[in-house]
Motif scaffolding. Structure first.
Motif: not given
Length: 124
Positions: A44, A47-48, A73, A107-109, A113-116
């Motif tokens: 994780a 990814r950030l 999350d 941030q949630r997948t 898809r990764t969304i804010l």
């Protein structure tokens, strides 16, 4: 024979001990919200791209955060303040008074898809 009187102490009676009561532990803010977080897992964190955050390990079902957060999350900010460690997350939550709104940038997948997302709830 003479009579002699002596005084000796063999032990202390429990009622005579003046043991202070154990300190009352103030519930931590994250605990009051029913949120358990930990350091980001390395995948994780990669990814950030160094942005940082904390990983939501679990959310109690009867907590104010339950409808808004879920396990997995990543919390990036608390009321606009970046949080990179569980300690920073706790410190940011402690600044928010009871009854005040807590805004978390997460941030949630979802479906790969990764969304804010910005979530909000009240501090107990």
């Amino acid at each position: 024979g003479k009579t002699y009187t002596t005084q000796s102490t063999l032990g202390v009676h429990p009622d005579d001990e003046k043991t202070p009561p154990p300190p009352v532990r103030k519930a931590e803010a994250a605990e009051r919200l029913g949120i358990k977080v930990r350091e980001l897992p390395s995948d994780a964190s990669a990814r950030l791209e160094g942005a940082g955050g904390v990983f939501v390990e679990s959310v109690d079902v009867d907590s104010p955060a339950y409808q808004q957060l879920q396990s997995g999350d990543i919390v990036l900010k608390v009321n606009g303040e970046a949080v990179n460690t569980p300690e920073a997350f706790e410190k940011a939550l402690q600044k928010i008074g009871s009854g005040r709104n807590v805004r978390l940038t997460i941030q949630r997948t979802v479906d790969g898809r990764t969304i804010l997302q910005l979530v909000s709830f009240q501090m107990p």
